[in-house]
Design a protein around this motif. Structure first.
Motif, PDB file in Angstrom:
ATOM      1  N   THR A  67      38.261  51.084  43.717  1.00  0.00           N
ATOM      2  CA  THR A  67      39.068  50.131  44.483  1.00  0.00           C
ATOM      3  C   THR A  67      40.110  49.432  43.623  1.00  0.00           C
ATOM      4  N   SER A  74      40.467  39.108  46.521  1.00  0.00           N
ATOM      5  CA  SER A  74      39.547  38.345  47.376  1.00  0.00           C
ATOM      6  C   SER A  74      38.353  37.887  46.537  1.00  0.00           C
ATOM      7  N   TYR A 223      43.526  46.341  53.822  1.00  0.00           N
ATOM      8  CA  TYR A 223      44.655  46.210  52.892  1.00  0.00           C
ATOM      9  C   TYR A 223      45.855  45.718  53.678  1.00  0.00           C
TER      10      TYR A 223
HETATM   11  C1  FAD Z   1      35.591  53.179  56.234  1.00  0.00           C
HETATM   12  C2  FAD Z   1      36.349  52.415  55.165  1.00  0.00           C
HETATM   13  C3  FAD Z   1      36.392  52.913  53.871  1.00  0.00           C
HETATM   14  C4  FAD Z   1      37.084  52.209  52.875  1.00  0.00           C
HETATM   15  N1  FAD Z   1      37.104  52.719  51.605  1.00  0.00           N
HETATM   16  C5  FAD Z   1      37.774  52.050  50.636  1.00  0.00           C
HETATM   17  C6  FAD Z   1      37.818  52.552  49.289  1.00  0.00           C
HETATM   18  O1  FAD Z   1      37.254  53.607  48.954  1.00  0.00           O
HETATM   19  N2  FAD Z   1      38.514  51.844  48.385  1.00  0.00           N
HETATM   20  C7  FAD Z   1      39.167  50.669  48.706  1.00  0.00           C
HETATM   21  O2  FAD Z   1      39.792  50.060  47.819  1.00  0.00           O
HETATM   22  N3  FAD Z   1      39.147  50.171  49.944  1.00  0.00           N
HETATM   23  C8  FAD Z   1      38.464  50.822  50.923  1.00  0.00           C
HETATM   24  N4  FAD Z   1      38.432  50.314  52.188  1.00  0.00           N
HETATM   25  C9  FAD Z   1      39.079  49.006  52.454  1.00  0.00           C
HETATM   26  C10 FAD Z   1      38.151  47.876  51.955  1.00  0.00           C
HETATM   27  O3  FAD Z   1      37.056  47.742  52.831  1.00  0.00           O
HETATM   28  C11 FAD Z   1      38.886  46.511  51.849  1.00  0.00           C
HETATM   29  O4  FAD Z   1      39.200  46.039  53.130  1.00  0.00           O
HETATM   30  C12 FAD Z   1      40.145  46.599  51.003  1.00  0.00           C
HETATM   31  O5  FAD Z   1      39.829  47.160  49.752  1.00  0.00           O
HETATM   32  C13 FAD Z   1      40.749  45.204  50.806  1.00  0.00           C
HETATM   33  O6  FAD Z   1      39.832  44.435  50.109  1.00  0.00           O
HETATM   34  P1  FAD Z   1      39.850  42.841  50.105  1.00  0.00           P
HETATM   35  O7  FAD Z   1      39.804  42.311  51.488  1.00  0.00           O
HETATM   36  O8  FAD Z   1      38.726  42.401  49.236  1.00  0.00           O
HETATM   37  O9  FAD Z   1      41.257  42.406  49.588  1.00  0.00           O
HETATM   38  P2  FAD Z   1      41.969  42.617  48.136  1.00  0.00           P
HETATM   39  O10 FAD Z   1      42.229  44.068  47.911  1.00  0.00           O
HETATM   40  O11 FAD Z   1      41.287  41.845  47.063  1.00  0.00           O
HETATM   41  O12 FAD Z   1      43.325  41.914  48.433  1.00  0.00           O
HETATM   42  C14 FAD Z   1      43.352  40.462  48.420  1.00  0.00           C
HETATM   43  C15 FAD Z   1      44.741  40.001  48.527  1.00  0.00           C
HETATM   44  O13 FAD Z   1      45.572  40.631  47.533  1.00  0.00           O
HETATM   45  C16 FAD Z   1      46.893  40.658  48.007  1.00  0.00           C
HETATM   46  N5  FAD Z   1      47.463  42.017  48.005  1.00  0.00           N
HETATM   47  C17 FAD Z   1      47.248  43.004  48.898  1.00  0.00           C
HETATM   48  N6  FAD Z   1      47.960  44.091  48.581  1.00  0.00           N
HETATM   49  C18 FAD Z   1      48.640  43.795  47.447  1.00  0.00           C
HETATM   50  C19 FAD Z   1      49.531  44.513  46.612  1.00  0.00           C
HETATM   51  N7  FAD Z   1      49.889  45.772  46.877  1.00  0.00           N
HETATM   52  N8  FAD Z   1      50.018  43.877  45.495  1.00  0.00           N
HETATM   53  C20 FAD Z   1      49.644  42.616  45.208  1.00  0.00           C
HETATM   54  N9  FAD Z   1      48.811  41.885  45.977  1.00  0.00           N
HETATM   55  C21 FAD Z   1      48.312  42.475  47.069  1.00  0.00           C
HETATM   56  C22 FAD Z   1      46.870  40.140  49.386  1.00  0.00           C
HETATM   57  O14 FAD Z   1      47.187  38.762  49.383  1.00  0.00           O
HETATM   58  C23 FAD Z   1      45.459  40.360  49.793  1.00  0.00           C
HETATM   59  O15 FAD Z   1      45.090  39.573  50.868  1.00  0.00           O
HETATM   60  C24 FAD Z   1      37.750  50.987  53.192  1.00  0.00           C
HETATM   61  C25 FAD Z   1      37.695  50.495  54.505  1.00  0.00           C
HETATM   62  C26 FAD Z   1      37.014  51.183  55.475  1.00  0.00           C
HETATM   63  C27 FAD Z   1      36.965  50.603  56.878  1.00  0.00           C
END
Ligand code: FAD
Length: 226
Positions: A67, A74, A223
């Protein structure tokens, strides 16, 4: 079930992987995910639970999460990043139907950024089982740091039937590109990545007359678009 952290490493730029040993053996199909729960103080509005694909392959037996950890991560990801070797996390599952049913059919895998995780699990499992990899991978990324690039290139050298096309931004996987793969009506399309990307690609595939039953989607919801 409890998972115990046994290793963590930075792969490229802000992408890290966390590998856990399950308390008891877990059976899963490559491409599936687990739902993780990590209790921590001062959790933000996104809370203590997350979905992550298992980026390791079933033959490896351990569970790897791959990830992005942003500076403004977060509270969940900060506490995941702060876990020490030996610490544990709770997980439920496996779940998800983003798996391959018929490895003999030509599969077109379309990945956006971190959406490569289920594909890597599937491709490495096929390679381990010494099965043909009848897959064309279209992989789009915003930067040159394509995740798992070396391993994918190595696999493509060994398996001549496995093809990779890299799309470095601003190059996009557009209608023209997809049109090269939609002529054969037996191809099955798998699309994985952030929600807007999965929707955009699926819409183009439908415009190109790919039947809905031949499109599989894995939405990495959560994301935000920045
Ligand atoms: C079935 C399924 C499978 C999944 N598999 C994966 C996986 O293998 N790997 C994975 O990473 N996620 C995966 N996800 C998504 C995961 O569940 C999280 O929702 C996602 O990683 C975002 O995590 P977070 O909410 O902790 O936010 P974070 O990633 O910590 O983001 C927090 C904040 O960072 C900021 N931010 C966002 N994008 C950027 C950027 N490009 N540059 C700078 N700042 C930014 C924003 O303010 C955001 O709110 C999956 C989701 C599903 C439903």
């Amino acid at each position: 079930m409890k998972l115990k952290l046994i290793s963590k490493k930075r792969l490229v730029s802000n992408i890290k992987s966390f590998t856990f040993k399950p308390q008891r053996p877990i059976k899963w199909s490559a491409g599936q995910y687990l739902i993780y729960s990590l209790s921590h103080k001062n959790d933000d509005l996104r809370g203590k639970m997350r979905f992550f694909t298992i980026s390791s392959s079933p033959f490896e037996k351990n569970i790897t999460i791959t990830t992005r950890i942003f500076k403004s991560a977060s509270s969940f990801k900060k506490s995941l990043d702060n876990l020490q070797i030996g610490d544990t996390i709770e997980a439920k599952g496996p779940d998800g139907d983003f798996v391959i049913e018929n490895p003999k059919k030509r599969l077109i895998f379309i990945a956006g950024g971190i959406g490569i995780t289920p594909f890597v699990s599937i491709i490495r499992q096929l390679s381990f089982e010494k099965k043909p990899i009848n897959i064309t991978l279209l992989y789009a990324n915003k930067t040159k740091s394509f995740l798992f690039k070396n391993g994918l290139d190595e696999t493509a050298k060994i398996h001549k039937e496995f093809k990779i096309h890299w799309f470095l931004s601003p190059k996009k996987i557009d209608k023209r590109t997809l049109g090269r793969f939609t002529k054969n009506k037996r191809h099955i399309f798998y699309v994985s990545g952030p929600d807007p990307m999965v929707d955009e690609i699926s819409d183009i595939l439908k415009l190109l007359k790919v039947k809905e039953e031949n499109i599989r989607q894995d939405y990495f919801s959560g994301y935000k678009k920045v």
